[in-house]
Design an enzyme around this catalytic site. Structure first.
Site, PDB file in Angstrom:
ATOM      1  N   ASP A   1       4.779 -30.028 -34.617  1.00  0.00           N
ATOM      2  CA  ASP A   1       5.284 -29.438 -35.855  1.00  0.00           C
ATOM      3  C   ASP A   1       6.713 -28.926 -35.674  1.00  0.00           C
ATOM      4  OD1 ASP A   1       5.622 -28.199 -38.281  1.00  0.00           O
ATOM      5  OD2 ASP A   1       4.206 -26.561 -37.899  1.00  0.00           O
TER       6      ASP A   1
ATOM      7  N   SER B   1       1.956 -21.997 -42.812  1.00  0.00           N
ATOM      8  CA  SER B   1       3.367 -22.123 -43.128  1.00  0.00           C
ATOM      9  C   SER B   1       3.872 -20.814 -43.757  1.00  0.00           C
ATOM     10  CB  SER B   1       3.576 -23.342 -44.035  1.00  0.00           C
ATOM     11  OG  SER B   1       4.901 -23.763 -44.052  1.00  0.00           O
TER      12      SER B   1
ATOM     13  N   HIS C   1       1.543 -29.745 -38.593  1.00  0.00           N
ATOM     14  CA  HIS C   1       1.691 -28.528 -39.390  1.00  0.00           C
ATOM     15  C   HIS C   1       0.322 -27.968 -39.801  1.00  0.00           C
ATOM     16  CE1 HIS C   1       4.373 -25.828 -41.404  1.00  0.00           C
ATOM     17  NE2 HIS C   1       4.009 -26.155 -42.628  1.00  0.00           N
TER      18      HIS C   1
END
Length: 494
Positions: free
Chosen positions: A428, A172, A453
């Site tokens: 995601d 991320s 994710h």
């Protein structure tokens, strides 16, 4: 993203961010929840420079930056260094939910370090005053990267590892930082695995409708009736709000207090939308305790809940409870303690970490995503550059720089870079804000068809789809190649 994430398990601190994942025989030690709970890391602190770019700033001060380290698998002085570029939360949460890195370290004989990002967790440069103005001004991507560069350099000296190649990992926002480390410090970092890193959308290069459209598509992919039920429930909520039937809204959604204004309804819509965002991001095939408690396949669980009978408002409340009341201990929902509106429409979380992420979303990291009820199933909730500027000026006395990340870290002009893996999961909603196509022989995009994710950073699990097992194998092979190439380069330079 953002990405992106203060990560807590207790109900009252359920994360609302972001923020923001091997078929080798060496990768057979599987844990029931994909989390390696062995206390294998040692927690340490590094004396870090407060301001790397102004020698007169803050009295040339230092602060204690937390990091976790394990030499359990390291071939001392020879094996590579695997360094996790910590993101927006407590470093332990990332270490306990990134088991692939230690699995890979066991295979490749690596030293593993997880570094905590300045202004998050316990790495607060000014203690409780860190979030005051002007102290908060030293929270930037550039300062964080410099922290990591200094830490890597000095720890390698201390550990007699100066000839050990460094590979950075991140998920991320942490994945964005891994990309940036390879771009900015290629003399220190030999390669980067950037999992679920939305480096394009956070640089203002994406479609503002993309994020919540992709959240919606996750639920529609289970069954279109699920998407339609969510849209219908929000429409019923809108009608009740237009008639100011606040007592009915309180009853339907088990709110601790009745709403009394359009702002309260806006807050309720944000809280509900955020629940769907989290379930889409964390749609793992097994239960997890990362960014809160989540059941296996939460999107399917949510759709089953949304389609359980004809009472759409009750179903919407129960679906949100999957996120906000996982333990079942809450008797009512407090609109303003469970969710905080901020400069990241995908959520900032709660506590100090949320303040830090809010500031970053007001300065460098562009998160102007909107829902519109046309391309997605949520109420229209715009968040334009003007909205962002207005909020950030009032909250932090700053004016955002929408194009800064694109200027500073290359945007999509990455062709001259090398040795970066961009992995993304099709489940995601952050994925389409990142790099989905391979750009060169050493800028590799890996798309994981059944991945949520940064699923590929998680430890191996019996429930893993074939797509993530294959992705990890490719990542392992590429990293091994980079390490070998860097050792040759270092040997030649001696």
């Amino acid at each position: 993203m953002s990405k992106m994430s203060a990560l807590l398990v207790t109900v009252t601190l359920l994360c609302v961010q972001v923020l923001h994942g091997l078929p080798h025989t060496a990768f057979q030690s599987k844990k029931p929840h994909g989390v390696n709970r062995e206390p294998q890391f040692t927690e340490k602190y590094f004396s870090q420079t407060v301001d790397h770019f102004n020698f007169n700033s803050m009295g040339n001060g230092t602060f204690s930056q937390r990091y976790l380290i394990t030499e359990k698998y390291w071939k001392k002085g020879h094996g590579p260094v695997f360094f996790y570029t910590g993101n927006e939360g407590d470093v332990w949460e990332f270490a306990l939910n990134s088991g692939f890195i230690t699995e890979l370290a066991a295979q490749q004989g690596a030293l593993v370090i997880f570094a905590e990002h300045r202004y998050y967790g316990k790495s607060l440069p000014f203690g409780k005053d860190s979030f005051k103005i002007p102290q908060i001004g030293l929270l930037t991507v550039e300062q964080a990267l410099a922290d990591y560069a200094v830490m890597i350099t000095e720890l390698k000296q201390q550990l007699a590892a100066t000839q050990c190649p460094v590979i950075v990992f991140g998920g991320s926002y942490g994945g964005m930082l891994s990309v940036y480390m390879r771009l900015k410090y290629p003399n220190i970092v030999a390669g980067a695995l950037a999992a679920s890193a939305p480096i394009l959308s956070t640089a203002g290069m994406g479609d503002p409708r993309q994020f919540f459209r992709d959240v919606t598509d996750d639920f529609a992919s289970v069954t279109p009736e699920c998407r339609d039920a969510v849209r219908g429930a929000f429409h019923q909520l809108k009608e009740l709000a237009e008639h100011q039937d606040y007592s009915r809204i309180q009853s339907e959604f088990s709110l601790c207090k009745p709403p009394s204004s359009a702002q309260d309804i806006h807050q309720l819509n944000g809280l509900l939308r955020n629940a769907f965002t989290l379930m889409a991001m964390l749609d793992y095939p097994y239960s997890t305790h990362f960014m809160g408690n989540m059941p296996a396949n939460p999107v399917k669980v949510a759709c089953k809940t949304m389609l359980n009978g004809s009472d759409l408002l009750s179903n919407l409340r129960n679906t949100a409870a999957i996120v906000y009341n996982a333990t079942g201990v809450l008797t009512c929902f407090d609109l303003y303690s469970l969710y905080l509106e901020c400069a990241d429409p995908t959520g900032c979380g709660l506590g100090f970490d949320s303040m830090a992420w809010d500031y970053q979303a007001c300065t460098e990291i562009n998160l102007c995503y909107e829902s519109n009820n046309v391309t997605d199933m949520f109420p229209p909730m715009p968040f334009t550059e003007s909205d962002r500027e207005r909020y950030c000026s009032k909250r932090w006395s700053v004016v955002p720089r929408p194009d800064w990340l694109k200027i500073q870290f290359w945007g999509d002009a990455l062709s001259t870079a090398s040795n970066i893996i961009f992995s993304n999961g099709d489940l995601d909603p952050w994925a389409n804000g990142g790099v989905r196509k391979t750009l060169s022989s050493s800028l590799i995009a890996i798309n994981i068809s059944e991945g949520a994710h940064h699923l590929d950073l998680r430890g191996s699990n019996d429930a893993d789809p074939v797509s993530v097992i294959s992705a990890r194998k490719t990542e392992a092979d590429l990293i091994a190649q980079w390490v070998k190439m860097e050792k040759i380069r270092l040997g030649q330079s001696l």
